[in-house]
Design a protein around this motif. Structure first.
Motif, PDB file in Angstrom:
ATOM      1  N   GLN A  14      25.473  36.229  50.277  1.00  0.00           N
ATOM      2  CA  GLN A  14      26.046  34.874  50.203  1.00  0.00           C
ATOM      3  C   GLN A  14      27.509  34.902  49.760  1.00  0.00           C
ATOM      4  OE1 GLN A  14      23.712  31.850  48.124  1.00  0.00           O
ATOM      5  NE2 GLN A  14      25.467  30.470  48.084  1.00  0.00           N
ATOM      6  N   GLY A  40      23.098  34.106  53.588  1.00  0.00           N
ATOM      7  CA  GLY A  40      22.850  34.690  52.278  1.00  0.00           C
ATOM      8  C   GLY A  40      22.277  33.637  51.338  1.00  0.00           C
ATOM      9  N   TYR A  41      21.262  34.003  50.556  1.00  0.00           N
ATOM     10  CA  TYR A  41      20.556  33.061  49.685  1.00  0.00           C
ATOM     11  C   TYR A  41      20.492  33.616  48.269  1.00  0.00           C
ATOM     12  CZ  TYR A  41      19.774  30.974  54.099  1.00  0.00           C
ATOM     13  OH  TYR A  41      20.022  30.412  55.320  1.00  0.00           O
ATOM     14  N   GLY A  42      21.455  33.175  47.455  1.00  0.00           N
ATOM     15  CA  GLY A  42      21.563  33.669  46.088  1.00  0.00           C
ATOM     16  C   GLY A  42      20.246  33.547  45.331  1.00  0.00           C
ATOM     17  N   GLY A  43      19.857  34.601  44.626  1.00  0.00           N
ATOM     18  CA  GLY A  43      18.657  34.579  43.793  1.00  0.00           C
ATOM     19  C   GLY A  43      17.376  34.880  44.526  1.00  0.00           C
ATOM     20  N   TYR A  44      17.418  34.934  45.851  1.00  0.00           N
ATOM     21  CA  TYR A  44      16.188  35.124  46.630  1.00  0.00           C
ATOM     22  C   TYR A  44      15.702  36.580  46.572  1.00  0.00           C
ATOM     23  CZ  TYR A  44      15.730  30.579  49.000  1.00  0.00           C
ATOM     24  OH  TYR A  44      15.516  29.258  49.286  1.00  0.00           O
ATOM     25  N   TRP A  48      10.352  35.213  48.918  1.00  0.00           N
ATOM     26  CA  TRP A  48      10.865  33.883  49.286  1.00  0.00           C
ATOM     27  C   TRP A  48      11.574  33.919  50.643  1.00  0.00           C
ATOM     28  CZ3 TRP A  48      13.310  33.262  43.729  1.00  0.00           C
ATOM     29  CH2 TRP A  48      12.267  33.207  42.799  1.00  0.00           C
ATOM     30  N   PHE A  51       9.748  32.843  53.870  1.00  0.00           N
ATOM     31  CA  PHE A  51       9.639  31.423  54.247  1.00  0.00           C
ATOM     32  C   PHE A  51      10.767  30.975  55.188  1.00  0.00           C
ATOM     33  CE2 PHE A  51       7.185  31.529  50.281  1.00  0.00           C
ATOM     34  CZ  PHE A  51       6.036  30.837  50.662  1.00  0.00           C
ATOM     35  N   LEU A  52      11.859  31.749  55.191  1.00  0.00           N
ATOM     36  CA  LEU A  52      13.019  31.349  55.997  1.00  0.00           C
ATOM     37  C   LEU A  52      12.975  31.903  57.422  1.00  0.00           C
ATOM     38  CD1 LEU A  52      15.836  32.043  53.367  1.00  0.00           C
ATOM     39  CD2 LEU A  52      14.420  29.994  53.638  1.00  0.00           C
ATOM     40  N   ARG A  86      10.848  36.010  36.919  1.00  0.00           N
ATOM     41  CA  ARG A  86      10.412  35.140  38.013  1.00  0.00           C
ATOM     42  C   ARG A  86      10.859  35.628  39.390  1.00  0.00           C
ATOM     43  NH1 ARG A  86      13.980  31.266  39.704  1.00  0.00           N
ATOM     44  NH2 ARG A  86      12.296  29.865  40.270  1.00  0.00           N
TER      45      ARG A  86
ATOM     46  N   ARG B  32      25.871  28.220  53.049  1.00  0.00           N
ATOM     47  CA  ARG B  32      24.578  27.501  52.961  1.00  0.00           C
ATOM     48  C   ARG B  32      24.669  26.032  53.322  1.00  0.00           C
ATOM     49  NH1 ARG B  32      20.710  29.286  48.183  1.00  0.00           N
ATOM     50  NH2 ARG B  32      19.390  27.968  49.439  1.00  0.00           N
ATOM     51  N   ASP B 221      21.134  24.505  52.615  1.00  0.00           N
ATOM     52  CA  ASP B 221      19.982  24.746  53.486  1.00  0.00           C
ATOM     53  C   ASP B 221      18.951  25.510  52.652  1.00  0.00           C
ATOM     54  OD1 ASP B 221      21.192  27.206  53.382  1.00  0.00           O
ATOM     55  OD2 ASP B 221      20.876  27.691  55.490  1.00  0.00           O
ATOM     56  N   PHE B 222      17.755  25.026  52.640  1.00  0.00           N
ATOM     57  CA  PHE B 222      16.641  25.640  51.898  1.00  0.00           C
ATOM     58  C   PHE B 222      16.835  25.461  50.388  1.00  0.00           C
ATOM     59  CE2 PHE B 222      17.165  28.190  55.854  1.00  0.00           C
ATOM     60  CZ  PHE B 222      16.096  27.631  56.516  1.00  0.00           C
ATOM     61  N   PRO B 223      15.725  25.556  49.668  1.00  0.00           N
ATOM     62  CA  PRO B 223      15.824  25.294  48.227  1.00  0.00           C
ATOM     63  C   PRO B 223      16.679  26.321  47.492  1.00  0.00           C
ATOM     64  CG  PRO B 223      13.587  25.997  48.865  1.00  0.00           C
ATOM     65  CD  PRO B 223      14.340  25.773  50.113  1.00  0.00           C
ATOM     66  N   SER B 224      17.319  25.857  46.438  1.00  0.00           N
ATOM     67  CA  SER B 224      17.995  26.788  45.538  1.00  0.00           C
ATOM     68  C   SER B 224      16.917  27.643  44.880  1.00  0.00           C
ATOM     69  CB  SER B 224      18.755  25.999  44.487  1.00  0.00           C
ATOM     70  OG  SER B 224      18.998  26.810  43.355  1.00  0.00           O
ATOM     71  N   HIS B 225      17.234  28.890  44.549  1.00  0.00           N
ATOM     72  CA  HIS B 225      16.185  29.766  43.981  1.00  0.00           C
ATOM     73  C   HIS B 225      15.617  29.189  42.688  1.00  0.00           C
ATOM     74  CE1 HIS B 225      17.998  31.876  40.473  1.00  0.00           C
ATOM     75  NE2 HIS B 225      19.125  31.549  41.057  1.00  0.00           N
ATOM     76  N   SER B 226      16.428  28.387  41.982  1.00  0.00           N
ATOM     77  CA  SER B 226      15.940  27.840  40.712  1.00  0.00           C
ATOM     78  C   SER B 226      14.922  26.713  40.920  1.00  0.00           C
ATOM     79  CB  SER B 226      17.111  27.339  39.876  1.00  0.00           C
ATOM     80  OG  SER B 226      17.823  26.359  40.602  1.00  0.00           O
ATOM     81  N   GLU B 227      14.885  26.173  42.152  1.00  0.00           N
ATOM     82  CA  GLU B 227      13.906  25.115  42.455  1.00  0.00           C
ATOM     83  C   GLU B 227      12.545  25.687  42.859  1.00  0.00           C
ATOM     84  OE1 GLU B 227      15.354  22.514  45.581  1.00  0.00           O
ATOM     85  OE2 GLU B 227      17.391  22.814  44.855  1.00  0.00           O
ATOM     86  N   ILE B 228      12.491  26.983  43.064  1.00  0.00           N
ATOM     87  CA  ILE B 228      11.250  27.581  43.568  1.00  0.00           C
ATOM     88  C   ILE B 228      10.318  27.882  42.393  1.00  0.00           C
ATOM     89  CG2 ILE B 228      10.250  29.522  44.867  1.00  0.00           C
ATOM     90  CD1 ILE B 228      13.016  29.806  46.253  1.00  0.00           C
ATOM     91  N   ASP B 229       9.119  27.366  42.487  1.00  0.00           N
ATOM     92  CA  ASP B 229       8.082  27.643  41.481  1.00  0.00           C
ATOM     93  C   ASP B 229       7.500  29.025  41.816  1.00  0.00           C
ATOM     94  OD1 ASP B 229       5.824  27.882  39.948  1.00  0.00           O
ATOM     95  OD2 ASP B 229       4.998  25.911  40.469  1.00  0.00           O
ATOM     96  N   PRO B 233       5.485  29.276  45.458  1.00  0.00           N
ATOM     97  CA  PRO B 233       6.781  29.139  46.153  1.00  0.00           C
ATOM     98  C   PRO B 233       6.706  28.257  47.396  1.00  0.00           C
ATOM     99  CG  PRO B 233       5.893  31.384  46.373  1.00  0.00           C
ATOM    100  CD  PRO B 233       5.045  30.675  45.369  1.00  0.00           C
ATOM    101  N   PHE B 237       9.402  25.145  49.744  1.00  0.00           N
ATOM    102  CA  PHE B 237       9.801  25.274  51.148  1.00  0.00           C
ATOM    103  C   PHE B 237       9.196  24.180  52.003  1.00  0.00           C
ATOM    104  CE2 PHE B 237      10.677  29.405  49.341  1.00  0.00           C
ATOM    105  CZ  PHE B 237      11.917  29.674  49.874  1.00  0.00           C
TER     106      PHE B 237
END
Lengths: 242, 242
Positions: A14, A40-44, A48, A51-52, A86, B32, B221-229, B233, B237
């Motif tokens: 990202q 790029g997806y920070g933290g992924y 996860w 799912f993309l 996490r 993103r 686009d797509f959830p931020s990693h901090s929003e993912i349970d 998960p 999504f």
């Protein structure tokens, strides 16, 4: 019109269009030849990322990318039981997830050039300094990532590329060949400095050139300005566009 | 899936993904959120750019770009009767060509955000030094571009934006507000230094923000990693992707 090269990964992808970034350098190299598409997806982690897949690489696409880099693992390798728990994904599942990603891309296009990139090495001291700069005395005392554990993820990534017959870049090993890699290539013990970005760029170019995706050998889109006859410009465009 | 922002222009656009480049900075800012698509053609003037319109911006596209920057004029303003004469386009024709480009884009999509960018100022001394470094004593004695003439192209570009009701960035005037612009913003009297790129980037962002294309207000686009349970998960999504 132009082929697409997708960069699929976590924050190290990202952030790859920041000054000196490896993604921007690729876009510059393939300018007028291919589009470099940033995914790029920070933290992924790879769990996860699954799912993309169907959204970014739909199986019914009439124009799938010609090449994709898959650059995950830095978050998967976060340690269980520590502050970044996490994001942790066990190494066997990491490998399995990477396999699913590769299989999906091959289904998307059997001719796609697929390049797996291992996570970069971790400078634990740099991570500690970074945590201290953010949280002071409240910073966690135990590291959330270690270089050794990240190395086991890198190994599995390289092994998978052998098993599946796709390209691989072992950036974990490559960077550690250079003395002082900890500060030279990593800004906070995990993310890349401009010099670290240059290593990734050079390695991606090396693999692309070794396959058939060599920028120098690809045609420009549209005539070079020096090919245009100023008294009859239409001619050059008829030859190159129709 | 993501909206596209196209950068259409000459070498100053084509080179915009080099370190510190304004195109790469835009790609980073809209990471993103939107894809920044590089369509720069070194050496091109507006006359030749017209041949590309139907290829780059097909009228039957189901997904035209949401925004396009049009950044020509540096080559059109090359002087007749001098060494870069073949690129010269008279100022009236330059304006007419820009108008054709804008009309085409509006036909492509009536909601597209269109931003005309004037050519940057010319540092004639810098151009002479550059020619000298290339050709030594054989370098041309008379300048192939002057700042004054380029300024007349910039004026027509701004005037056209008023007439057509599209966005404009008068980078020719803007840069000259800063003392020492000649060396600060231009590397060879014509192309941009990283500081010059930063001025273009800031101006584009200012215009985009003033319209509805503000990166901070656009969804990821797509959830931020901090929003993912991490224990479920799929939920994040399902909410954000379906």
């Amino acid at each position: 019109m132009r082929p697409a090269i997708v960069l699929f990964g976590d924050s190290i992808t990202q952030l790859s269009f920041r000054p000196g970034g490896w993604g921007a350098s690729l876009a510059d190299t393939y300018s007028r030849k291919a589009d470099v598409v940033l995914r790029g997806y920070g933290g992924y982690n790879t769990r996860w990322a699954l799912f993309l897949l169907h959204h970014i690489f739909p199986l019914d696409s009439s124009k799938p990318p010609v090449a994709t880099t898959i650059f995950f693992g830095a978050n998967d390798a976060a340690l269980a039981g520590r502050t970044s728990e996490r994001q942790h994904v066990p190494v066997d599942e990491y490998k399995e997830n990477l396999k699913k990603i590769v299989h999906h891309l091959k289904k998307c296009s059997p001719t796609m050039l697929i390049v797996l990139i291992t996570p970069p090495p971790v400078d634990e001291e740099g991570r500690n300094e970074y945590a201290g700069s953010l949280y002071g005395k409240n910073a966690r005392e135990l590291p959330e990532r270690t270089n050794e554990v990240t190395g086991t993820y890198a190994q599995q990534c390289v092994q998978l590329s052998d098993e599946l017959g796709v390209g691989a870049i072992d950036i974990w090993s490559k960077m550690q060949e250079t003395e002082g890699w900890q500060k030279k290539f990593l800004s906070d013990g995990l993310h890349l400095t401009p010099e670290g970005n240059a290593v990734v760029y050079q390695e991606v170019i090396r693999v692309f050139n070794g396959a058939w995706l060599c920028a120098e050998e690809m045609p420009h889109d549209f005539p070079s300005h020096s090919e245009i006859d100023e008294s009859d410009p239409k001619k050059a465009f008829e030859q190159r566009c129709l």
